[in-house]
Design an enzyme around this catalytic site. Structure first.
Site, short mmCIF file in Angstrom:
data_model
loop_
_atom_site.label_atom_id
_atom_site.label_comp_id
_atom_site.label_asym_id
_atom_site.label_seq_id
_atom_site.Cartn_x
_atom_site.Cartn_y
_atom_site.Cartn_z
N ARG A 93 0.86 -1.18 0.00
CA ARG A 93 0.00 0.00 0.00
C ARG A 93 0.89 1.23 0.00
O ARG A 93 2.02 1.20 0.48
CB ARG A 93 -0.88 0.04 1.26
CG ARG A 93 -2.04 -0.91 1.24
CD ARG A 93 -2.97 -0.67 2.41
NE ARG A 93 -2.38 -1.00 3.68
CZ ARG A 93 -1.94 -0.13 4.58
NH1 ARG A 93 -2.03 1.17 4.36
NH2 ARG A 93 -1.41 -0.52 5.71
N TYR A 226 -1.34 -3.65 -7.11
CA TYR A 226 -1.09 -4.45 -5.90
C TYR A 226 -2.17 -4.27 -4.84
O TYR A 226 -2.55 -3.15 -4.50
CB TYR A 226 0.26 -4.04 -5.29
CG TYR A 226 0.62 -4.93 -4.14
CD1 TYR A 226 1.27 -6.14 -4.37
CD2 TYR A 226 0.27 -4.61 -2.85
CE1 TYR A 226 1.56 -6.99 -3.32
CE2 TYR A 226 0.56 -5.45 -1.79
CZ TYR A 226 1.21 -6.64 -2.04
OH TYR A 226 1.49 -7.48 -1.01
N LYS A 235 -9.58 -2.05 1.31
CA LYS A 235 -9.31 -0.89 2.15
C LYS A 235 -10.04 0.35 1.63
O LYS A 235 -10.53 1.17 2.42
CB LYS A 235 -7.81 -0.62 2.21
CG LYS A 235 -6.97 -1.80 2.70
CD LYS A 235 -7.28 -2.20 4.10
CE LYS A 235 -6.27 -3.23 4.62
NZ LYS A 235 -6.59 -3.70 5.97
N HIS A 255 -11.38 -1.69 11.19
CA HIS A 255 -10.26 -2.54 10.78
C HIS A 255 -10.09 -3.62 11.85
O HIS A 255 -9.14 -3.60 12.63
CB HIS A 255 -9.02 -1.64 10.68
CG HIS A 255 -7.82 -2.30 10.09
ND1 HIS A 255 -6.55 -1.85 10.31
CD2 HIS A 255 -7.69 -3.38 9.30
CE1 HIS A 255 -5.69 -2.61 9.68
NE2 HIS A 255 -6.36 -3.56 9.06
N SER A 277 -1.19 -3.29 11.53
CA SER A 277 -0.53 -4.32 10.73
C SER A 277 0.63 -4.92 11.54
O SER A 277 1.23 -4.24 12.38
CB SER A 277 0.01 -3.72 9.44
OG SER A 277 -1.00 -2.99 8.80
N CYS A 279 0.65 -7.33 13.81
CA CYS A 279 0.39 -7.71 15.22
C CYS A 279 -0.31 -9.05 15.32
O CYS A 279 -0.84 -9.40 16.38
CB CYS A 279 -0.43 -6.64 15.91
SG CYS A 279 0.49 -5.14 16.26
N ASP A 306 -9.94 -9.22 8.97
CA ASP A 306 -9.40 -7.88 8.71
C ASP A 306 -10.40 -6.74 8.87
O ASP A 306 -10.02 -5.69 9.36
CB ASP A 306 -8.81 -7.83 7.29
CG ASP A 306 -7.89 -6.65 7.07
OD1 ASP A 306 -7.12 -6.33 7.98
OD2 ASP A 306 -7.96 -6.04 5.99
N ARG A 396 1.94 -12.14 -0.36
CA ARG A 396 0.55 -12.37 0.05
C ARG A 396 -0.03 -13.65 -0.52
O ARG A 396 0.42 -14.15 -1.55
CB ARG A 396 -0.33 -11.21 -0.45
CG ARG A 396 0.04 -9.86 0.11
CD ARG A 396 -0.58 -9.67 1.45
NE ARG A 396 0.01 -8.55 2.17
CZ ARG A 396 -0.53 -8.05 3.28
NH1 ARG A 396 -1.63 -8.56 3.78
NH2 ARG A 396 0.06 -7.07 3.90
#
Ligand code: O2Y
Ligand code: MN
Length: 612
Positions: A93, A226, A235, A255, A277, A279, A306, A396
């Site tokens: 991102r 991407y 998102k 989120h 992100s 975690c 997510d 990914r």
């Protein structure tokens, strides 16, 4: 329009026959008009309306295999699975190129990059002009959430990337049923679908922008193929646009993962959890109970990993859906130890992006630990450890959620699942204990607003720097954070039966720099305590920062904790929290006069308790 592109010309490019069930156009005039306007601007050679069928997917995959966009993986170990290598300059991102374009700059807030809508449209349309010449333009109707849920919302993404089509098919309810819903709702309301326009452009980072127009329910993304930059349902729609929409309609777009915890009596409590992100969100969503818990009959159900959309039900509780239908998960670090459910999920029918390859074409990444070795790196070069990792750190997998062994059938429930607890968390090496419970909703909102995490190398290049990331929404809130906190506070009205709010920290370290808590499956012990608090049968002690368990309040059978670990995981360090609350106060002040007084008062209340 300068010329008429061929409609549904997929068969001319693919080595398989054209899908027989394609829809050429829509019954909704507003949708046809927008598609025609975009075709006029981007001048594609052909327009393909996606129906989401297996035949359509097979034709697209064949086309992508033929042109090298997708490489087949070992059919014996990973049937139906593919490798995609993105442009090496297009691997993540791009927050610095992401804008929220509201009429007034203050509505986007200091948490967003802003451009005036007219200027943003002009810039983007200049990029889009003629950009699909010679290419096929795909029209993807999709639904975020179960197709028959009143909580779901639809969108249409127009793209020139067949890779995006294949990913959107896994990540959303895409195709004919979504179009039917859009047509049905479009007769009655102007906001029946979010308009997302995407082109990979030249994949030039200097000509790359992701622009959001929340007031128009529109997205324009150019120059990246991407992930979240290109799969606009994720998102861009389900968080940035949806958060704005949710504020105006009285719901929350967050989120958060959603996980169901079933106890041995067969009672399931659903927990929504927000973490920045890196975690371990996907790991928590797919947690495997420790052996003792499994023997007793505990089960964990994955609703989402997510994103979570929640709204109050008739009984005042918050009901949640996962708007997504798939996972776009980080491959590196995923192993039989860290997340066996994820590993089982991606055994078949998955698209891998930027992973390495073994000599026999199995996907490979650092931390997979399956005894295999990489032969080729994510760029397609022979693997050389001196030249970096085999898989890109942000590599990914994209896969249907239903393939997960812990997938919850409740993920399809149109009414959503009732949320018993909301959990905020971050990566904090010091100060922050394993878990605490907020005193009430207002305190819970402050806990979410103040949460922060220490950066990891994969995310930023800098390690261990604490960054506040309210509700893990910093890159994703489509409007001013101060207004967002007000919106959260507004749920505490008459008749509300809101979830309890908790904060966790799986990443507390000891003096030797090692993690003090085992994490992974053992996190269920903490979730069990939370559910006990919800039901009123688990103990805690009151401190200025909230209710903390003592070690005796958690089931720690089989967990060996040193005295240092017990002290730090369950302790309250007054002087450290005094400094933390001073910093939180400064942080909230940074949002200026729009910051709700109730939140500032809550910060002052706790700061005063800490000073006593
Ligand atoms: O969206 C991307 O391109 C990568 S980042 C991401 C992907 C899936 C889920 N969450 C995230 C995130 O950064 O929060
Ligand atoms: Mn995420």
């Amino acid at each position: 329009m300068s010329r008429s592109p061929a409609v549904n010309a997929l068969s001319s490019e693919a080595s398989k026959p054209a899908p027989s069930t394609s829809v050429a156009g829509s019954r909704l005039a507003a949708l046809n008009a927008w598609v025609a306007e975009v075709a006029g601007l981007t001048t594609p050679a052909a327009v393909h309306w996606c129906d989401g069928s297996d035949e359509e997917n097979a034709a697209l995959v064949a086309q992508m295999q033929a042109d090298g966009t997708l490489l087949p993986l070992n059919p014996a170990t990973h049937p139906g699975s593919w490798l995609h290598r993105s442009d090496p300059d297009d691997v993540a991102r791009v927050e610095h190129l992401t804008f929220v374009c509201t009429s007034r700059e203050e509505d986007a807030g200091p948490n967003n990059h802003w451009l005036a809508p007219a200027e943003a449209h002009a810039r983007m349309d200049a990029l889009f002009k003629g950009c699909m010449t010679g290419r096929t333009m795909y029209v993807i109707p999709y639904c975020m959430g179960p197709i028959d849920s009143p909580l779901s919302r639809c969108g249409v993404e127009i793209t020139d990337s067949p890779y995006v089509v294949a990913n959107m098919r896994l990540m959303t309810r895409m195709g004919a049923p979504a179009l039917a819903r859009i047509e049905r709702e479009g007769v009655e309301r102007a906001d029946a679908f979010v308009k997302g326009l995407h082109s990979i452009g030249e994949l030039d980072p200097a000509r790359r922008f992701i622009m959001h127009f929340p007031e128009e329910l529109a997205i324009k993304s150019y120059g990246s193929g991407y992930g979240g930059n290109a799969l606009l349902g994720k998102k861009c729609h389900a968080l940035r646009i949806a958060s704005y929409q949710a504020r105006h309609e009285g719901w929350l777009a967050e989120h958060m993962l959603i996980v169901g915890i079933e106890n041995p009596s067969g009672e399931t409590h659903y927990v929504a959890a927000a973490f920045p992100s890196a975690c371990g969100k996907t790991n928590l969503a797919m947690l495997i109970p420790p052996e003792g818990y499994q023997r007793e009959g505990w089960k964990v159900w994955t609703v989402g990993d997510d994103i979570c959309w929640m709204r109050p039900g008739a009984d005042g509780r918050l009901y949640a859906i996962n708007p997504e239908a798939g996972y776009f998960g980080v491959a590196p670090g995923t192993s039989a130890k860290s997340n066996p459910n994820a590993l089982a999920t991606i055994n078949a029918n998955a698209i891998f992006t930027n992973v390495g390859l073994t000599a026999d074409n199995q996907p490979w990444w650092e931390g997979l630990d399956n005894g295999e070795r990489p032969a080729t790196d994510w760029r397609g070069n022979p693997y050389d450890p001196d030249k970096g990792p085999a898989a890109h750190p942000n590599a990914r997998f994209t896969v249907s959620a239903k393939q997960c062994p812990s997938w919850s059938p409740m993920a399809e429930d149109p009414q959503g699942v009732p949320i018993s607890a909301i959990v905020f968390g971050g990566r904090r090496a010091s100060l922050v204990p394993l878990v605490f419970e907020a005193r009430d909703w207002t305190h819970g909102v402050l806990v979410g607003a103040a949460m922060g995490s220490e950066t990891t190398a994969a995310a930023t290049g800098a390690v261990g720097v604490m960054r506040r990331d309210p509700m893990a929404m910093k890159p994703f809130c489509g409007y001013n954070f101060a207004d967002y906190f007000s919106h959260w506070l507004s749920f505490d009205g008459a008749g509300a039966a809101l979830p309890k709010v908790f904060h966790v920290n799986w990443f507390r370290k000891g003096d030797d720099g090692r993690f003090l808590w085992p994490g992974f499956g053992d996190n269920l012990r903490v979730l069990e305590w939370m559910i006990g608090r919800v039901k009123g049968d688990a103990g805690a002690v009151e401190t200025p920062i909230g209710h903390l368990p003592t070690p005796a309040d958690l089931n720690l059978d089989g967990v060996a904790l040193t005295d240092e670990a017990r002290g730090k995981l369950f302790g309250f360090e007054r002087s450290g929290w005094q400094a933390e609350f001073a910093s939180i106060g400064e942080y909230l002040d940074g949002y200026g006069p729009r910051m709700p007084q109730a939140l500032k008062d809550e910060q002052s209340r706790i700061a005063a308790l800490l000073a006593d």
